[in-house]
Every structure is written in C-alpha cells, then in structure tokens.
Design an enzyme around this catalytic site. Sequence first.
Site, PDB file in Angstrom:
ATOM      1  N   ARG A  11       0.575  -1.272  -0.122  1.00 56.63           N
ATOM      2  CA  ARG A  11      -0.016   0.106  -0.196  1.00 56.63           C
ATOM      3  C   ARG A  11       0.924   0.854  -0.136  1.00 56.63           C
ATOM      4  NH1 ARG A  11      -2.230  -3.635   3.844  1.00 56.63           N
ATOM      5  NH2 ARG A  11      -4.343  -4.434   3.162  1.00 56.63           N
ATOM      6  N   LYS A  36      -0.975   0.641   8.005  1.00 56.87           N
ATOM      7  CA  LYS A  36      -3.277  -0.057   7.794  1.00 56.87           C
ATOM      8  C   LYS A  36      -3.754  -0.873   8.905  1.00 56.87           C
ATOM      9  CE  LYS A  36      -7.397  -0.863   5.512  1.00 56.87           C
ATOM     10  NZ  LYS A  36      -7.795  -1.306   3.927  1.00 56.87           N
ATOM     11  N   HIS A 111      -2.790   1.161  -5.661  1.00 54.16           N
ATOM     12  CA  HIS A 111      -3.728   0.441  -5.598  1.00 54.16           C
ATOM     13  C   HIS A 111      -3.913  -0.895  -6.366  1.00 54.16           C
ATOM     14  CE1 HIS A 111      -5.629  -1.003  -1.723  1.00 54.16           C
ATOM     15  NE2 HIS A 111      -6.408  -1.525  -2.201  1.00 54.16           N
ATOM     16  N   ARG A 114      -1.703  -3.138  -6.942  1.00 55.74           N
ATOM     17  CA  ARG A 114      -1.875  -4.319  -5.740  1.00 55.74           C
ATOM     18  C   ARG A 114      -2.680  -5.618  -6.253  1.00 55.74           C
ATOM     19  NH1 ARG A 114      -0.680  -5.268  -0.492  1.00 55.74           N
ATOM     20  NH2 ARG A 114      -2.695  -5.961   1.010  1.00 55.74           N
ATOM     21  N   HIS A 137      -2.786 -10.392   3.923  1.00 57.91           N
ATOM     22  CA  HIS A 137      -3.853 -10.349   4.790  1.00 57.91           C
ATOM     23  C   HIS A 137      -4.386 -11.309   5.449  1.00 57.91           C
ATOM     24  CE1 HIS A 137      -6.060  -8.208   0.778  1.00 57.91           C
ATOM     25  NE2 HIS A 137      -5.306  -7.678   1.455  1.00 57.91           N
ATOM     26  N   TYR A 146     -10.136  -8.797  -4.329  1.00 62.17           N
ATOM     27  CA  TYR A 146      -9.066  -7.660  -4.933  1.00 62.17           C
ATOM     28  C   TYR A 146      -8.954  -8.657  -6.160  1.00 62.17           C
ATOM     29  CZ  TYR A 146      -6.337  -4.921  -1.569  1.00 62.17           C
ATOM     30  OH  TYR A 146      -6.668  -4.283  -0.702  1.00 62.17           O
TER      31      TYR A 146
END
Length: 177
Positions: A11, A36, A111, A114, A137, A146
């Site tokens: 990120r 995050k 992003h 990503r 994650h 995603y």
Amino acid sequence: MLLLAAQYGWRSSDITGFRLDQIDWEKNVIRFSQQKTGFPVEYPLLASVGNAVIDYLRHGRPKSERQEIILSAQQSKYGRPLKSPAIHAIVSKYIEKVNITGWKGKKHGAHSLRHSLATNLLKKNVSLPVISTVLGHQQTETTKIYLKVDTENLKACTLKMPELKSPYYTDGGCSYE
C-alpha cells in the site's frame, strides 16, 4: 517505489513509511508492521528491489539522515518523506507514460498495482492463502476482493453437455403424474 507496489503489492502508506532499518541485508528480507493493519509482515528481498534501493540510495535519494528510504526531491519538500497522494500521482504519471489504454476510467494508483499482482498470481495458479500472505491479509475473504475472475482459465474448465434423450425435456417440460 513502483517495484514495491507491483512486486510486493504494498500500500502507499507502507511505501512512504519504508525505512532503511526494515531491510535485513544479511538475510535478504524486509520486515515491518503494516501501516493499515499493524500486522507484522516479512518479504524476501528480491534482487530487483534490492538493486533498485541501492541504486536510488547512491544516485537519486536526497542527502538526509532520515530513516525513510523514499524522500521528496521537490525543492519545497526536499528531503522529506513522501505522502500517499504523491505515490498515487507518481504511479499515475508512469501509467500514462507507458500508454495503457483506458487507464483514466479505471483505478490507477499504487492500489491498482496491488490488484494486478493478486490477479497475476491467480493466473499463475498461486493458491488463495499464498496470495493472502503476499498481500498481508489475515483472512482469505479479504483477498477475494482483489481477485478478478480469470475467464480464460474458467473457460478451460467447462464440460461438454451430454445430449439429453428424455421425453421430459424434449417435450418442453416434465409431468408429475
């Protein structure tokens, strides 16, 4: 910075916070806690990334005692860490430069790289739990957001329908007598 987003799926906040002390050159790993989530992650130090960092430190980075690796070269912000919007602008600039068609109508910041990484890993038959780990994650459900459906590989999974020879289907329906 583009390599960090494209090859690791980082990120913008992790790119701007990337520091020299997070690289273990002896073990060829990068370790940090995600901005995050606060979860610790570890990545192999890819040769392409390691060489790019060394090249930037030697030839492109403003002179500074700061621990953050990527610093602004703009005169008004010289030597200060970049902010996430700057990362977005830089990624957008290079997406435009390489003539990707229709990019303005799509998400096009770090992003998006990503998302591309996750989709490309899926296309290479990398399992969902591994992709989740790469993206940092904690749950695979988060990773599913995603991933785009790989329609080409999905088409390869189709089965030929056998011919039906039942009067229930050829007569347009079935009866329950």
